[in-house]
Write a protein that holds these residues in place. Structure first.
Motif, PDB file in Angstrom:
ATOM      1  N   GLN A 184      -0.349  10.628  -2.448  1.00 25.22           N
ATOM      2  CA  GLN A 184       0.987  11.166  -2.675  1.00 25.22           C
ATOM      3  C   GLN A 184       1.389  12.037  -1.504  1.00 25.22           C
ATOM      4  OE1 GLN A 184       2.020  12.838  -6.575  1.00 25.22           O
ATOM      5  NE2 GLN A 184       2.930  14.606  -5.527  1.00 25.22           N
ATOM      6  N   THR A 185       2.571  11.785  -0.959  1.00 25.54           N
ATOM      7  CA  THR A 185       3.090  12.603   0.127  1.00 25.54           C
ATOM      8  C   THR A 185       4.445  13.161  -0.273  1.00 25.54           C
ATOM      9  OG1 THR A 185       4.175  10.739   1.228  1.00 25.54           O
ATOM     10  CG2 THR A 185       1.911  11.231   1.880  1.00 25.54           C
ATOM     11  N   GLU A 186       4.715  14.373   0.173  1.00 25.46           N
ATOM     12  CA  GLU A 186       5.999  15.014  -0.072  1.00 25.46           C
ATOM     13  C   GLU A 186       6.503  15.626   1.222  1.00 25.46           C
ATOM     14  OE1 GLU A 186       6.482  17.512  -3.484  1.00 25.46           O
ATOM     15  OE2 GLU A 186       4.872  16.510  -4.593  1.00 25.46           O
ATOM     16  N   ASP A 187       7.807  15.480   1.453  1.00 27.77           N
ATOM     17  CA  ASP A 187       8.459  16.074   2.601  1.00 27.77           C
ATOM     18  C   ASP A 187       9.880  16.417   2.182  1.00 27.77           C
ATOM     19  OD1 ASP A 187      10.062  13.716   2.840  1.00 27.77           O
ATOM     20  OD2 ASP A 187       8.446  12.741   3.934  1.00 27.77           O
ATOM     21  N   HIS A 192       6.515  10.045  -1.974  1.00 28.79           N
ATOM     22  CA  HIS A 192       6.014   8.675  -1.914  1.00 28.79           C
ATOM     23  C   HIS A 192       4.641   8.631  -2.568  1.00 28.79           C
ATOM     24  CE1 HIS A 192       9.098   7.845   1.221  1.00 28.79           C
ATOM     25  NE2 HIS A 192       8.849   9.104   1.547  1.00 28.79           N
ATOM     26  N   VAL A 193       4.418   7.627  -3.396  1.00 26.74           N
ATOM     27  CA  VAL A 193       3.154   7.501  -4.119  1.00 26.74           C
ATOM     28  C   VAL A 193       2.617   6.087  -3.969  1.00 26.74           C
ATOM     29  CG1 VAL A 193       2.076   7.492  -6.403  1.00 26.74           C
ATOM     30  CG2 VAL A 193       3.716   9.288  -5.809  1.00 26.74           C
ATOM     31  N   ARG A 194       1.304   5.967  -3.738  1.00 24.50           N
ATOM     32  CA  ARG A 194       0.619   4.684  -3.753  1.00 24.50           C
ATOM     33  C   ARG A 194      -0.666   4.859  -4.575  1.00 24.50           C
ATOM     34  NH1 ARG A 194       4.747   3.838  -1.929  1.00 24.50           N
ATOM     35  NH2 ARG A 194       5.418   2.590  -0.144  1.00 24.50           N
ATOM     36  N   VAL A 195      -0.937   3.926  -5.481  1.00 24.80           N
ATOM     37  CA  VAL A 195      -2.147   3.966  -6.296  1.00 24.80           C
ATOM     38  C   VAL A 195      -2.904   2.664  -6.103  1.00 24.80           C
ATOM     39  CG1 VAL A 195      -3.110   4.240  -8.607  1.00 24.80           C
ATOM     40  CG2 VAL A 195      -0.992   5.439  -7.998  1.00 24.80           C
ATOM     41  N   TYR A 196      -4.185   2.751  -5.727  1.00 24.26           N
ATOM     42  CA  TYR A 196      -5.010   1.573  -5.466  1.00 24.26           C
ATOM     43  C   TYR A 196      -6.204   1.539  -6.412  1.00 24.26           C
ATOM     44  CZ  TYR A 196      -2.443   0.902  -1.101  1.00 24.26           C
ATOM     45  OH  TYR A 196      -1.458   0.685  -0.179  1.00 24.26           O
ATOM     46  N   ASP A 197      -6.598   0.334  -6.796  1.00 24.46           N
ATOM     47  CA  ASP A 197      -7.834   0.125  -7.559  1.00 24.46           C
ATOM     48  C   ASP A 197      -9.018   0.279  -6.609  1.00 24.46           C
ATOM     49  OD1 ASP A 197      -9.823  -0.666  -9.308  1.00 24.46           O
ATOM     50  OD2 ASP A 197      -9.368  -2.800  -9.093  1.00 24.46           O
ATOM     51  N   LEU A 198      -9.910   1.189  -6.905  1.00 23.44           N
ATOM     52  CA  LEU A 198     -11.054   1.430  -6.027  1.00 23.44           C
ATOM     53  C   LEU A 198     -12.011   0.244  -5.981  1.00 23.44           C
ATOM     54  CD1 LEU A 198     -11.810   5.153  -6.900  1.00 23.44           C
ATOM     55  CD2 LEU A 198     -11.344   4.267  -4.600  1.00 23.44           C
ATOM     56  N   ASP A 199     -12.087  -0.542  -7.043  1.00 27.10           N
ATOM     57  CA  ASP A 199     -13.034  -1.652  -7.086  1.00 27.10           C
ATOM     58  C   ASP A 199     -12.534  -2.886  -6.339  1.00 27.10           C
ATOM     59  OD1 ASP A 199     -14.944  -0.255  -8.658  1.00 27.10           O
ATOM     60  OD2 ASP A 199     -13.707  -0.608 -10.424  1.00 27.10           O
ATOM     61  N   SER A 200     -11.273  -3.225  -6.477  1.00 29.30           N
ATOM     62  CA  SER A 200     -10.742  -4.423  -5.821  1.00 29.30           C
ATOM     63  C   SER A 200      -9.926  -4.109  -4.575  1.00 29.30           C
ATOM     64  CB  SER A 200      -9.858  -5.210  -6.799  1.00 29.30           C
ATOM     65  OG  SER A 200      -8.665  -4.491  -7.088  1.00 29.30           O
ATOM     66  N   GLY A 201      -9.395  -2.896  -4.481  1.00 27.39           N
ATOM     67  CA  GLY A 201      -8.534  -2.525  -3.369  1.00 27.39           C
ATOM     68  C   GLY A 201      -7.078  -2.889  -3.576  1.00 27.39           C
ATOM     69  N   VAL A 202      -6.741  -3.539  -4.682  1.00 31.71           N
ATOM     70  CA  VAL A 202      -5.370  -4.002  -4.884  1.00 31.71           C
ATOM     71  C   VAL A 202      -4.451  -2.819  -5.194  1.00 31.71           C
ATOM     72  CG1 VAL A 202      -5.495  -4.413  -7.386  1.00 31.71           C
ATOM     73  CG2 VAL A 202      -4.001  -5.835  -5.967  1.00 31.71           C
ATOM     74  N   LEU A 203      -3.217  -2.914  -4.720  1.00 32.35           N
ATOM     75  CA  LEU A 203      -2.202  -1.913  -5.025  1.00 32.35           C
ATOM     76  C   LEU A 203      -1.817  -2.038  -6.495  1.00 32.35           C
ATOM     77  CD1 LEU A 203      -0.106   0.206  -3.868  1.00 32.35           C
ATOM     78  CD2 LEU A 203       1.481  -1.723  -3.749  1.00 32.35           C
ATOM     79  N   LEU A 204      -1.908  -0.937  -7.227  1.00 37.53           N
ATOM     80  CA  LEU A 204      -1.542  -0.926  -8.638  1.00 37.53           C
ATOM     81  C   LEU A 204      -0.118  -0.440  -8.850  1.00 37.53           C
ATOM     82  CD1 LEU A 204      -4.820   0.601 -10.128  1.00 37.53           C
ATOM     83  CD2 LEU A 204      -4.131  -1.815 -10.107  1.00 37.53           C
ATOM     84  N   HIS A 205       0.300   0.511  -8.039  1.00 36.78           N
ATOM     85  CA  HIS A 205       1.651   1.062  -8.201  1.00 36.78           C
ATOM     86  C   HIS A 205       2.100   1.689  -6.892  1.00 36.78           C
ATOM     87  CE1 HIS A 205       5.116   2.979 -10.124  1.00 36.78           C
ATOM     88  NE2 HIS A 205       4.792   4.072  -9.455  1.00 36.78           N
TER      89      HIS A 205
END
Length: 412
Positions: A184-187, A192-205
């Protein structure tokens, strides 16, 4: 680079990311962590793999009205400057984004990205429309930002400083709770937010909430007019698509193709009114190529009112061996296709792909036509069965009653 500097730079890089897949460029994390390029792709990344996301975006005006300088305007400030008042309205839309692994060569991956739009929600949801295509080609360790190597994610430290927060957390989505990592970044411009699955690496949100200046506009207090923008993409699912030509041999001309040009017409059919076809053209120029894919820069030209220049729309396109709707297919891979043959039905969108024609064209050359269709649109692509080149295509938008037809007129 020290830890503080890396935190600042990482925050800047993540903050410029928009809804994933909007540009055919490498993930900016490659700039900060060059070793990421040499990491392996997740094992599930294979030709024909499809990721599907539910995506939405909306603009939110700051106030009900905006003001623009206009010497004939009826609103006057203390300095005697005149402005016209315009109602400020927001806009929004939603649909699906689908990412197909069109080709995989060594540690490079080519992604075909398709955007599908719809109106209404729930029971009032309408049929899908084909909005357009985009592309990515680059190191397979990170497919744009649709996935990142789990090996890399495992090495990222949690932190909360300089407008950047990285947190490991459980992330419930549908019937599954993932082991996830959240960036999560704020300015001053937004979050802006990015969430990834640690096991597969796929973007979740992925989600963004930003504000920006509306050119030439002012509020009633004469501050610059701004509007907020909300956007998000949420993972729906992944599946392996298998197509008959995926084991075929790419045509030899793929290595030397420079450009293609298609010409035709687009027509909107209005009941009770005559049809007026407008000339259209598509030029696709090769930007980069591999043994199993092409990256092209596409320019769509649509004729407008006589005397005015045509409108242009630019996009990036991938044409790879493991996709439909591309500019080529392996001739030996489509040689066995038969009319009426069903190829695929997407369980999320309901889009069905099949073979609608196989036979000789007007010039006697053998042709094969593939069609992908749903209640909102159909896209027919006709290929020269000997060369594998896209010879013609027809797009019917059933919501707009619009038909676009083009044929190949030039190759370079």
């Amino acid at each position: 680079m020290n830890r503080v500097a890396k935190t600042v730079v990482l925050g800047l890089l993540l903050s410029v990311l928009v809804v994933p897949g909007s540009l055919a460029q490498e993930n900016p994390l490659f700039l900060l962590f060059p070793h990421l390029k040499s990491m392996p792709a997740p094992p599930w990344v294979k030709e024909g793999m499809r990721l599907t996301y539910y995506s939405s975006a909306a603009s939110i005006p700051e106030g009900r009205h905006l003001y623009f300088k206009d010497e004939n305007g009826s609103w006057v400030d203390d300095q005697g400057n005149r402005y016209r008042q315009e109602e400020s309205v927001g806009a929004g839309g939603h649909g699906y984004t689908q990412i197909d692994v069109a080709a995989l060569e060594g540690q490079r991956v080519a992604l075909h990205i398709k955007s599908l739009g719809m109106t209404g929600i729930g029971a009032q949801q309408s049929a899908l429309s084909l909005l357009g295509f985009d592309a990515y080609e680059g190191p397979s360790a990170a497919g744009s930002d649709w996935w990142i190597s789990p090996q890399f994610l495992a090495s990222v430290e949690e932190r909360n400083e300089g407008g950047l927060r990285i947190l490991r957390m459980p992330y419930p989505l549908g019937q599954t709770t993932y082991r996830a990592i959240r960036f999560q970044t704020e300015d001053p411009q937004g979050r802006h937010v990015r969430v990834y699955d640690l096991d597969s690496g796929v973007l979740l949100h992925a989600g963004s909430a930003v504000s920006g200046r509306i050119s030439g506009s002012f509020t009633q207090e004469l501050r610059p007019g701004t509007s907020g923008m909300l956007s998000q993409s949420t993972f729906v699912g992944a599946r392996q698509v298998t197509l008959p030509w995926m084991q075929g041999t790419p045509p030899p001309w793929l290595a030397t193709l420079q450009a293609l040009r298609y010409e035709g017409t687009t027509t909107v059919y209005i009941p009770g009114s005559p049809a007026f076809p407008l000339p259209v053209a598509l030029t696709a120029q090769t930007v980069a190529q591999g043994g199993r894919w092409l990256l092209l820069r596409a320019i769509d030209l649509l004729a407008s009112v006589p005397g005015l220049p045509p409108s242009e729309r630019h996009s990036s396109r991938i044409s790879g061996i493991a996709q439909t709707g591309g500019f080529w297919l392996p001739p030996d891979g489509i040689g066995t296709l038969q009319p009426g043959q069903h190829l695929d039905t997407d369980p999320v969108t309901g889009i069905a792909t099949s073979v609608s024609f196989r036979g000789a064209g007007q010039d006697g050359r053998p042709l094969v036509t593939l069609v992908e269709s749903c209640s909102g649109y159909s896209l027919e692509c006709t290929y020269d069965a000997e060369s594998g080149l896209l010879a013609a295509f027809r797009h019917e938008d059933r919501k707009l009653n619009q038909v676009t037809e083009m044929r190949l007129v030039q190759t370079q």
